[in-house]
Motif scaffolding. Structure first.
Motif, PDB file in Angstrom:
ATOM      1  N   MET A 290       0.860  -1.192   0.000  1.00  0.00           N
ATOM      2  CA  MET A 290       0.000   0.000   0.000  1.00  0.00           C
ATOM      3  C   MET A 290       0.892   1.238   0.000  1.00  0.00           C
TER       4      MET A 290
ATOM      5  N   ILE B 265      -4.729   7.532  -0.207  1.00  0.00           N
ATOM      6  CA  ILE B 265      -4.136   6.208  -0.001  1.00  0.00           C
ATOM      7  C   ILE B 265      -4.248   5.409  -1.295  1.00  0.00           C
ATOM      8  N   GLY B 266      -3.162   4.759  -1.683  1.00  0.00           N
ATOM      9  CA  GLY B 266      -3.083   4.024  -2.926  1.00  0.00           C
ATOM     10  C   GLY B 266      -1.983   4.628  -3.781  1.00  0.00           C
TER      11      GLY B 266
ATOM     12  N   GLY C  33      -2.363   0.447  -4.372  1.00  0.00           N
ATOM     13  CA  GLY C  33      -2.039  -0.718  -3.566  1.00  0.00           C
ATOM     14  C   GLY C  33      -2.644  -1.957  -4.193  1.00  0.00           C
TER      15      GLY C  33
ATOM     16  N   ALA D 175      -3.540  -6.239  -2.900  1.00  0.00           N
ATOM     17  CA  ALA D 175      -3.491  -7.203  -1.802  1.00  0.00           C
ATOM     18  C   ALA D 175      -4.090  -8.519  -2.257  1.00  0.00           C
TER      19      ALA D 175
ATOM     20  N   ALA E  61      -5.787  -6.429   2.829  1.00  0.00           N
ATOM     21  CA  ALA E  61      -6.115  -5.051   2.438  1.00  0.00           C
ATOM     22  C   ALA E  61      -6.563  -4.242   3.660  1.00  0.00           C
TER      23      ALA E  61
ATOM     24  N   LEU F 233      -3.526  -3.275   5.724  1.00  0.00           N
ATOM     25  CA  LEU F 233      -2.711  -2.254   5.050  1.00  0.00           C
ATOM     26  C   LEU F 233      -3.392  -0.891   5.080  1.00  0.00           C
ATOM     27  N   LEU F 234      -4.726  -0.865   4.916  1.00  0.00           N
ATOM     28  CA  LEU F 234      -5.437   0.417   4.934  1.00  0.00           C
ATOM     29  C   LEU F 234      -5.431   1.004   6.343  1.00  0.00           C
TER      30      LEU F 234
ATOM     31  N   ALA G 166      -2.076   2.553   6.928  1.00  0.00           N
ATOM     32  CA  ALA G 166      -1.883   3.823   6.206  1.00  0.00           C
ATOM     33  C   ALA G 166      -2.685   4.945   6.880  1.00  0.00           C
TER      34      ALA G 166
ATOM     35  N   ILE H 143      -9.834   6.896  -0.213  1.00  0.00           N
ATOM     36  CA  ILE H 143      -9.467   5.546  -0.646  1.00  0.00           C
ATOM     37  C   ILE H 143     -10.435   5.141  -1.747  1.00  0.00           C
TER      38      ILE H 143
ATOM     39  N   PHE I  28      -6.202  -1.018  -5.438  1.00  0.00           N
ATOM     40  CA  PHE I  28      -6.614   0.288  -4.913  1.00  0.00           C
ATOM     41  C   PHE I  28      -5.993   1.365  -5.793  1.00  0.00           C
TER      42      PHE I  28
END
Ligand SMILES: CC(C)(COP(=O)(O)OP(=O)(O)OC[C@H]1O[C@@H](n2cnc3c(N)ncnc32)[C@H](O)[C@@H]1OP(=O)(O)O)[C@@H](O)C(=O)NCCC(=O)NCCS
Length: 312
Positions: free
Chosen positions: A224, A235-236, A238, A240, A246, A249-250, A253, A264, A304
């Motif tokens: 990510m 964010i991105g 990314g 997964a 995912a 990771l989100l 972030a 996102i 993402f």
């Protein structure tokens, strides 16, 4: 009569004009059609980051349309050639020049060049913006994946939820990991954009972070990227292997973006993940469709996309 302008490239001397055009076209379109011009702020300066990033990532690839008589910028279209595909975005025409074929004229040579290489062209298109959706449909693009843009306001103290499963296995990516990350994305999504990951990891323009999650055996499960630049909090990109990866990771972030409200693009098909984002305070902002012109393979895992760089 249609007057689509004369095509050329974008140089550093154009960055101010490009920033103004991007800002004006977005504000004008979203205000006149949706009464949402305020979403794009009152200043064009933040939009300078877009040509600056692309001048480093894809030098000489952006297409500009200019008025034949005055040289005034009528439109821009950013192009990102990659080994497996060509990505396009952002595309914008100045409010005064819209509807006379400027965007089509910029895109047609990009499509022709990609088709001569035998690779598809990919982009992410707003489903609230029928002008761009129709433009792309007419040129041959077909939607394949739906995304919901979700904004998550992160309290200064962090999200009021415990770290999800897998969060403890997340770490910052090392500077030499671009090939390994690109290989994961190629395996799951069928696209190769190692140069984008090299860009994020060397961080020459903007303010990027890259995190990866590995299994207990050391296999890569996801990556990510986030932009922490004050002019672009998102964010991105990314990718997964599954929703659990995912989600971790989100969360990670978002935790790094305390006090911010990053956006996102979450795959609509990942219903559990979307509901988790709601439970973290997420709100729907817009809908986007990933589209392709030309054949693409079946993707697995979750992707993402982002608006900068738009290279998915
Ligand atoms: C989207 C945008 C780039 C289009 O630029 P443009 O230069 O006005 O577009 P063009 O004149 O080249 O083409 C528009 C095409 O869509 C068609 N179109 C527009 N609305 C349509 C509708 N509702 N149904 C069917 N077709 C439609 C037009 O007929 C035209 O097709 P044609 O060339 O076959 O005649 C412009 O509106 C813009 O800058 N918007 C703000 C920024 C933005 O939202 N960018 C896209 C997201 S990255």
């Amino acid at each position: 009569m249609k007057r689509p302008g004369v095509l050329g490239t974008v140089g550093p001397e154009d960055h101010d004009a490009v920033a103004r055009l991007l800002h004006r076209s977005l504000v004008a379109w979203y205000e006149s059609k949706l009464r949402q011009g305020h979403r794009f702020g009152s200043e064009s300066e933040p939009y300078r980051l877009i040509p600056q990033v692309y001048a480093t990532l894809d030098p000489g690839e952006a297409v500009a349309s200019r008025d034949e008589a005055t040289g005034e910028l009528l439109g821009v279209c950013f192009v990102h050639p990659r080994p497996t595909h060509v990505s396009v975005g952002i595309v914008a025409t100045s409010p005064e020049a819209q509807g006379r074929g400027v965007a089509r004229a910029m895109l047609e040579p990009v499509l022709a060049k990609a088709h001569s290489r035998g690779v598809p062209v990919r982009l992410v298109s707003s489903l609230l913006n029928l002008d761009s959706f129709s433009l792309y449909s007419r040129l041959g693009f077909v939607p394949h994946t739906l995304y919901q843009d979700i904004v998550v306001p992160v309290p200064a103290a962090g999200l009021p939820v415990p770290p999800p499963v897998g969060a403890s296995r997340i770490r910052q990516a090392r500077s030499d990991e671009a090939p390994r990350i690109a290989e994961l994305e190629r395996r799951l999504q069928g696209i190769d954009r190692e140069q984008d990951y090299r860009f994020f990891l060397t961080n020459p323009v903007g303010d990027w972070r890259v995190w990866v999650e590995e299994s207990s055996r050391g296999d890569l499960l996801g990556v990510m990227v986030a932009s922490l630049h004050p002019h672009h909090g998102m964010i991105g990109p990314g990718v997964a292997v599954d929703e659990t990866t995912a989600t971790a990771l989100l969360w990670n972030a978002l935790d790094a973006m305390r006090g911010g409200s990053p956006v996102i693009l979450a795959p609509c098909a990942a219903g559990g993940l979307v509901r988790t984002l709601y439970s973290w305070g997420g709100r729907n902002l817009e809908l986007h469709a990933a589209q392709a012109c030309g054949r693409i393979g079946l993707a697995t895992g979750l992707a993402f996309p982002t608006f900068l760089p738009e290279s998915a």
